[in-house]
Scaffold this active site. Structure first.
Site, PDB file in Angstrom:
ATOM      1  CG  HIS A 117      -2.071   0.934   1.111  1.00 36.82           C
ATOM      2  ND1 HIS A 117      -2.005   2.233   1.532  1.00 36.82           N
ATOM      3  CD2 HIS A 117      -3.321   0.744   0.640  1.00 36.82           C
ATOM      4  CE1 HIS A 117      -3.189   2.813   1.341  1.00 36.82           C
ATOM      5  NE2 HIS A 117      -3.995   1.918   0.800  1.00 36.82           N
ATOM      6  CG  PHE A 118      -0.732   2.477  -2.986  1.00 38.14           C
ATOM      7  CD1 PHE A 118      -1.719   1.572  -3.334  1.00 38.14           C
ATOM      8  CD2 PHE A 118      -1.093   3.631  -2.308  1.00 38.14           C
ATOM      9  CE1 PHE A 118      -3.050   1.834  -3.057  1.00 38.14           C
ATOM     10  CE2 PHE A 118      -2.421   3.890  -2.027  1.00 38.14           C
ATOM     11  CZ  PHE A 118      -3.407   2.998  -2.393  1.00 38.14           C
TER      12      PHE A 118
END
Length: 142
Positions: free
Chosen positions: A50-51
């Site tokens: 993420h991410f």
């Protein structure tokens, strides 16, 4: 100087690594309010996905960190020692800025209403004095 470190926090709430999302408690008025801190590092397990290439702390985990801070406030009352505070509702959550590795989250939760084991807290997470997240959190102690 912090009022509580990880060890003292774990004596009040049941959360453990990797899901304990507060590092210290800076201020505490049992049953009324708490202020905590979370030092966000690149080592957080959620950053792997993420991410990739642009690590951002998930908003739901910021809300969880706020709830854990509130749980310290509510469960610090003698009547609730050894109990668990569960989510009842999350209302009016607003995400105003990203939280990234290197940030220090200041987590504030004030209990605005309580009737028996159910209550509502007004929550705010900030980075460098700027609001990142606000929400109203309802809890039930069991």
């Amino acid at each position: 100087m912090s009022l509580m470190g990880t060890r003292e926090i774990m004596e009040i709430i049941p959360h453990r690594q990797p899901f304990l999302l507060i590092d210290t408690i800076e201020e505490l008025e049992p049953g009324k309010r708490a202020v905590g801190k979370k030092c966000v590092t690149y080592n957080e397990p959620f950053f792997a996905g993420h991410f990739p290439g642009e690590p951002v702390m998930p908003g739901v985990l910021i809300v969880e960190a706020l709830a854990q801070t509130g749980a310290v406030a509510i469960l610090s009352q003698p009547d609730f020692k050894g109990k668990t505070a569960y989510f009842g509702a999350i209302n009016n959550a607003r995400f105003k800025q990203k939280v990234v590795p290197g940030d220090v989250l200041t987590l504030e939760l004030e209990i605005v209403k309580q009737k028996g084991p159910v209550g509502v807290g007004s929550a705010k997470a900030m980075v460098n004095g700027k609001v990142a997240v606000t929400a109203e959190l309802t809890f039930a102690v069991n």
